[in-house]
Design an enzyme around this catalytic site. Sequence first.
Site, PDB file in Angstrom:
ATOM      1  N   HIS A 135     -51.500   5.943  13.046  1.00  0.00           N
ATOM      2  CA  HIS A 135     -51.029   7.227  12.499  1.00  0.00           C
ATOM      3  C   HIS A 135     -50.097   6.913  11.322  1.00  0.00           C
ATOM      4  O   HIS A 135     -49.436   5.870  11.316  1.00  0.00           O
ATOM      5  CB  HIS A 135     -50.261   7.938  13.626  1.00  0.00           C
ATOM      6  CG  HIS A 135     -49.824   9.334  13.324  1.00  0.00           C
ATOM      7  ND1 HIS A 135     -48.721   9.625  12.563  1.00  0.00           N
ATOM      8  CD2 HIS A 135     -50.341  10.518  13.714  1.00  0.00           C
ATOM      9  CE1 HIS A 135     -48.572  10.943  12.499  1.00  0.00           C
ATOM     10  NE2 HIS A 135     -49.544  11.508  13.181  1.00  0.00           N
ATOM     11  N   ASP A 212     -46.454   2.412  19.718  1.00  0.00           N
ATOM     12  CA  ASP A 212     -46.377   3.847  19.440  1.00  0.00           C
ATOM     13  C   ASP A 212     -47.088   4.533  20.606  1.00  0.00           C
ATOM     14  O   ASP A 212     -48.314   4.577  20.665  1.00  0.00           O
ATOM     15  CB  ASP A 212     -47.063   4.129  18.100  1.00  0.00           C
ATOM     16  CG  ASP A 212     -47.252   5.613  17.845  1.00  0.00           C
ATOM     17  OD1 ASP A 212     -46.875   6.425  18.712  1.00  0.00           O
ATOM     18  OD2 ASP A 212     -47.802   5.951  16.779  1.00  0.00           O
ATOM     19  N   GLN A 215     -49.645   8.936  22.250  1.00  0.00           N
ATOM     20  CA  GLN A 215     -50.828   9.370  23.009  1.00  0.00           C
ATOM     21  C   GLN A 215     -50.928   8.612  24.331  1.00  0.00           C
ATOM     22  O   GLN A 215     -51.436   9.149  25.308  1.00  0.00           O
ATOM     23  CB  GLN A 215     -52.106   9.134  22.181  1.00  0.00           C
ATOM     24  CG  GLN A 215     -52.119   9.802  20.823  1.00  0.00           C
ATOM     25  CD  GLN A 215     -52.129  11.324  20.904  1.00  0.00           C
ATOM     26  OE1 GLN A 215     -52.513  11.914  21.906  1.00  0.00           O
ATOM     27  NE2 GLN A 215     -51.687  11.969  19.830  1.00  0.00           N
ATOM     28  N   LYS A 238     -45.764  16.204  23.012  1.00  0.00           N
ATOM     29  CA  LYS A 238     -47.137  15.894  23.452  1.00  0.00           C
ATOM     30  C   LYS A 238     -47.175  15.656  24.960  1.00  0.00           C
ATOM     31  O   LYS A 238     -48.238  15.556  25.556  1.00  0.00           O
ATOM     32  CB  LYS A 238     -47.655  14.652  22.733  1.00  0.00           C
ATOM     33  CG  LYS A 238     -47.771  14.844  21.223  1.00  0.00           C
ATOM     34  CD  LYS A 238     -48.295  13.591  20.569  1.00  0.00           C
ATOM     35  CE  LYS A 238     -48.004  13.522  19.103  1.00  0.00           C
ATOM     36  NZ  LYS A 238     -48.866  14.347  18.265  1.00  0.00           N
ATOM     37  N   CYS A 376     -53.623  12.582  10.143  1.00  0.00           N
ATOM     38  CA  CYS A 376     -52.549  11.672   9.711  1.00  0.00           C
ATOM     39  C   CYS A 376     -52.968  10.216   9.871  1.00  0.00           C
ATOM     40  O   CYS A 376     -52.173   9.360  10.269  1.00  0.00           O
ATOM     41  CB  CYS A 376     -51.250  11.935  10.472  1.00  0.00           C
ATOM     42  SG  CYS A 376     -50.587  13.560  10.177  1.00  0.00           S
TER      43      CYS A 376
HETATM   44  N1  7TS Z   1     -48.214   8.387  16.547  1.00  0.00           N
HETATM   45  C1  7TS Z   1     -49.312   8.902  17.111  1.00  0.00           C
HETATM   46  C2  7TS Z   1     -50.317   7.990  17.773  1.00  0.00           C
HETATM   47  C3  7TS Z   1     -49.513  10.287  17.080  1.00  0.00           C
HETATM   48  O1  7TS Z   1     -50.604  10.799  17.653  1.00  0.00           O
HETATM   49  C4  7TS Z   1     -48.560  11.117  16.433  1.00  0.00           C
HETATM   50  C5  7TS Z   1     -48.768  12.589  16.283  1.00  0.00           C
HETATM   51  C6  7TS Z   1     -47.412  10.514  15.910  1.00  0.00           C
HETATM   52  C7  7TS Z   1     -47.270   9.148  15.973  1.00  0.00           C
HETATM   53  C8  7TS Z   1     -46.310  11.317  15.298  1.00  0.00           C
HETATM   54  O2  7TS Z   1     -45.671  12.096  16.266  1.00  0.00           O
HETATM   55  P1  7TS Z   1     -44.545  13.146  15.858  1.00  0.00           P
HETATM   56  O3  7TS Z   1     -44.299  13.926  17.108  1.00  0.00           O
HETATM   57  O4  7TS Z   1     -43.347  12.369  15.443  1.00  0.00           O
HETATM   58  O5  7TS Z   1     -45.118  13.966  14.750  1.00  0.00           O
HETATM   59  N2  7TS Z   1     -50.132  12.941  16.265  1.00  0.00           N
HETATM   60  C9  7TS Z   1     -50.641  14.134  15.884  1.00  0.00           C
HETATM   61  C10 7TS Z   1     -52.010  14.404  15.935  1.00  0.00           C
HETATM   62  O6  7TS Z   1     -52.851  13.622  16.336  1.00  0.00           O
HETATM   63  N3  7TS Z   1     -52.223  15.653  15.491  1.00  0.00           N
HETATM   64  O7  7TS Z   1     -51.034  16.188  15.149  1.00  0.00           O
HETATM   65  C11 7TS Z   1     -50.049  15.257  15.390  1.00  0.00           C
END
Ligand code: 7TS
Length: 418
Positions: A135, A212, A215, A238, A376
């Site tokens: 990401h 990270d 997920q 999430k 992303c």
């Molecule tokens: N890393 C992964 C693997 C992610 O899926 C996401 C967000 C992030 C980092 C960033 O997370 P945040 O909460 O700091 O924004 N992924 C997604 C997605 O898949 N669709 O919208 C956000």
Amino acid sequence: MNKPFTKSPQTASAFDVMKVRADFPILAREVHGKPLVYLDSAASAQKPRQVIDAITRAYGHDYANVHRGAYYLSETATAAYEAAREKVRGFINAGDVREIVFTKGATEAINLVAAAWGRAFIKAGDEIVITAVEHHSNIVPWQLLRDATGCILKIAPVEPDGSIDLNKFAAAVGPKTKLIAIAHVSNVLGTVLPVAAIADMAHAVGAKLLLDGCQGIVHEAVDVQTLGCDFYVFSGHKLYGPTGIGILWARHELLEAMPPYQGGGDMIDSVTFAKTTWAPPPAKFEAGTPPIVQAIGLGAAIDYLNTLDREAVSAHEHALLRHAMTSLAQIPGLKLIGTAPGKASVQSFVMDGAHPHDLATVLDRSGVCVRAGHHCAQPLMEILGVSATTRASFALYNTMAEVDALVTALRRAQEVLL
Ligand code: 7TS
């Protein structure tokens, strides 16, 4: 995901999805006159009543700033905030509650590591290894660090099915590697990365491993002590918790060695105009008024998940994924993107002649929420040879009927768009 799941008295088959659904008020609503079919939990999950109630109670009954006033309400809010930290510790089996840093999300947590640990320990010529599936939030902070220090960013490749070839990964790792920073689970492909083997590779060359877990933590039980990583980050939203809260876990000695990321209130021991000394971790990394109620909400989400049999949840999500992969593959002109063995319940796909955005818009008219775009992960899209995908992600509250609704809506979309 090395930790065996905690066994509960329930068996996998005892998972009652309809009972779980009743806990999520939003799932009862309609969109465009159709029942909501929410298949975008990888972007952000819906919240159970237990989380919403905890947030309402925190603002409506127990609210004050934390770590400050010597009055009852501030002490109560502080106790609730710190209790949430302990819940996170237990959830990921960290050895010490001082290893849990609250951030506003995974993105901020990775930036914290890049800025604080990176600026202190990375110098010109050092190497950082990431993968092609990352990401943007696990790419760009390292590019900023590269620009600041002159370090080298190496990219381990991805196979066409979305899996990671460990031999190719090993070729990217060497004596100059100081950090490996990878997704636990890919948000586009659902691939579960081989983190145990990669942890061994990192430690064999004296490098640190950052996972990270955005997920990963949603779909499986995480034990940071057996995963073999040095940093683990994730976002609360999430994990059925609120937005505005995330976690950085790092071994205590690493946090001790890292300089602060931001300066301000709460992160100091003493301040004079001549010199400031820092509070010990985690306070050292929590400058300013923290996301108090968000942390309490995340604690409530963890309490909620702890009432469920996570092995049963995982079996349910995998069953949804299998059903989706089989049914989607039967749609003419549809190609699944991400078919690595053992993957998590995230499924990207493309359809001949239909742009993912158009597809998502047409699906929306049937009440089906999916994500369309580059997720992303623009470098991954380029490698896959697509500009975008449509992505359905399946959470603990989704049903087989919702998978069927997706498939029906896709077939209808084909009639409209082609
Ligand atoms: N890393 C992964 C693997 C992610 O899926 C996401 C967000 C992030 C980092 C960033 O997370 P945040 O909460 O700091 O924004 N992924 C997604 C997605 O898949 N669709 O919208 C956000």
